[in-house]
Design an enzyme around this catalytic site. Structure first.
Site, mmCIF file in Angstrom:
data_model
loop_
_atom_site.group_PDB
_atom_site.id
_atom_site.type_symbol
_atom_site.label_atom_id
_atom_site.label_comp_id
_atom_site.label_asym_id
_atom_site.label_seq_id
_atom_site.Cartn_x
_atom_site.Cartn_y
_atom_site.Cartn_z
ATOM 1 N N ASN A 40 0.834 -1.200 0.000
ATOM 2 C CA ASN A 40 0.000 0.000 0.000
ATOM 3 C C ASN A 40 0.873 1.256 0.000
ATOM 4 O O ASN A 40 1.842 1.336 0.758
ATOM 5 C CB ASN A 40 -0.902 -0.005 1.234
ATOM 6 C CG ASN A 40 -1.814 -1.233 1.273
ATOM 7 O OD1 ASN A 40 -2.273 -1.693 0.234
ATOM 8 N ND2 ASN A 40 -2.059 -1.764 2.457
ATOM 9 N N GLN A 97 -2.514 2.603 3.412
ATOM 10 C CA GLN A 97 -1.239 2.502 4.135
ATOM 11 C C GLN A 97 -1.397 3.150 5.506
ATOM 12 O O GLN A 97 -1.696 4.345 5.597
ATOM 13 C CB GLN A 97 -0.113 3.181 3.349
ATOM 14 C CG GLN A 97 1.256 2.940 3.970
ATOM 15 C CD GLN A 97 2.389 3.608 3.198
ATOM 16 O OE1 GLN A 97 2.151 4.489 2.363
ATOM 17 N NE2 GLN A 97 3.614 3.212 3.492
ATOM 18 N N HIS A 133 6.640 -1.118 3.255
ATOM 19 C CA HIS A 133 6.631 -2.544 3.621
ATOM 20 C C HIS A 133 5.835 -3.319 2.592
ATOM 21 O O HIS A 133 4.891 -2.795 2.002
ATOM 22 C CB HIS A 133 6.074 -2.762 5.033
ATOM 23 C CG HIS A 133 4.738 -2.132 5.258
ATOM 24 N ND1 HIS A 133 4.587 -0.788 5.538
ATOM 25 C CD2 HIS A 133 3.502 -2.649 5.221
ATOM 26 C CE1 HIS A 133 3.301 -0.515 5.665
ATOM 27 N NE2 HIS A 133 2.618 -1.624 5.466
#
Ligand code: 5GP
Ligand code: ZN
Length: 139
Positions: free
Chosen positions: A88, A95, A101
């Site tokens: 995301n 996110q 990540h």
């Protein structure tokens, strides 16, 4: 660069303990505390990049090969039938932690609902118009 108030900077660099599946000089892979499925992990660079648009090329080129290794381990070690990569970028995209990540989510092929979108519709004209609006930024 590492950021003092970033939770993933602190986890990736071992300041906050986490269950670590894998670690090397550049990355740490940890188990998500709220997993979508059993074995859901997060691949986190040790340096701080808010999202994919900030990731440096050296780091970026290691992300997919490492994700493939993790995915193979999910299949061999957990009996996963497949896996999803989810990543995301920005609050609007869901996110919640502004440190890049990659989610690696094992799939076992039964009873898991993990729907990211409901397929919509588009016309050839719309696709052409969208392409020309973005294209000039890719040259
Ligand atoms: P995002 O929505 O930003 O793509 O994903 C953030 C993910 O990080 C979520 O799946 C959430 O469960 C996970 N998460 C948030 N804080 C922590 C934490 O302190 N430790 C671990 N292991 N996972 C976390
Ligand atoms: Zn960070």
């Amino acid at each position: 660069m590492r950021e003092q108030n970033c939770i993933f900077c602190r986890i990736a660099n071992g300041e906050i303990p986490s269950t670590t599946l894998y670690e090397d000089a550049r990355f740490r892979v940890i188990f998500d505390l709220s997993p979508a499925t059993r074995g859901h992990v997060l691949l986190i660079p040790k340096e701080h990049y808010a999202d994919l648009t900030e990731l440096d090329t050296e780091t970026a080129r290691e992300v997919l090969p490492l994700a493939a290794r993790i995915g193979r381990a999910m299949k061999a070690g957990l009996g996963a039938a497949g896996f999803n990569l989810v990543q995301n970028n920005g609050e609007a995209a869901g996110q919640t932690v502004r440190h890049f990540h990659l989610h690696i989510i094992p799939r076992y092929g039964a009873g898991e609902e993990l729907l990211l979108w409901k397929p919509g519709e588009s016309t050839a004209e719309e696709r052409e118009a969208l392409s020309s609006r973005m294209g000039e930024y890719l040259r």
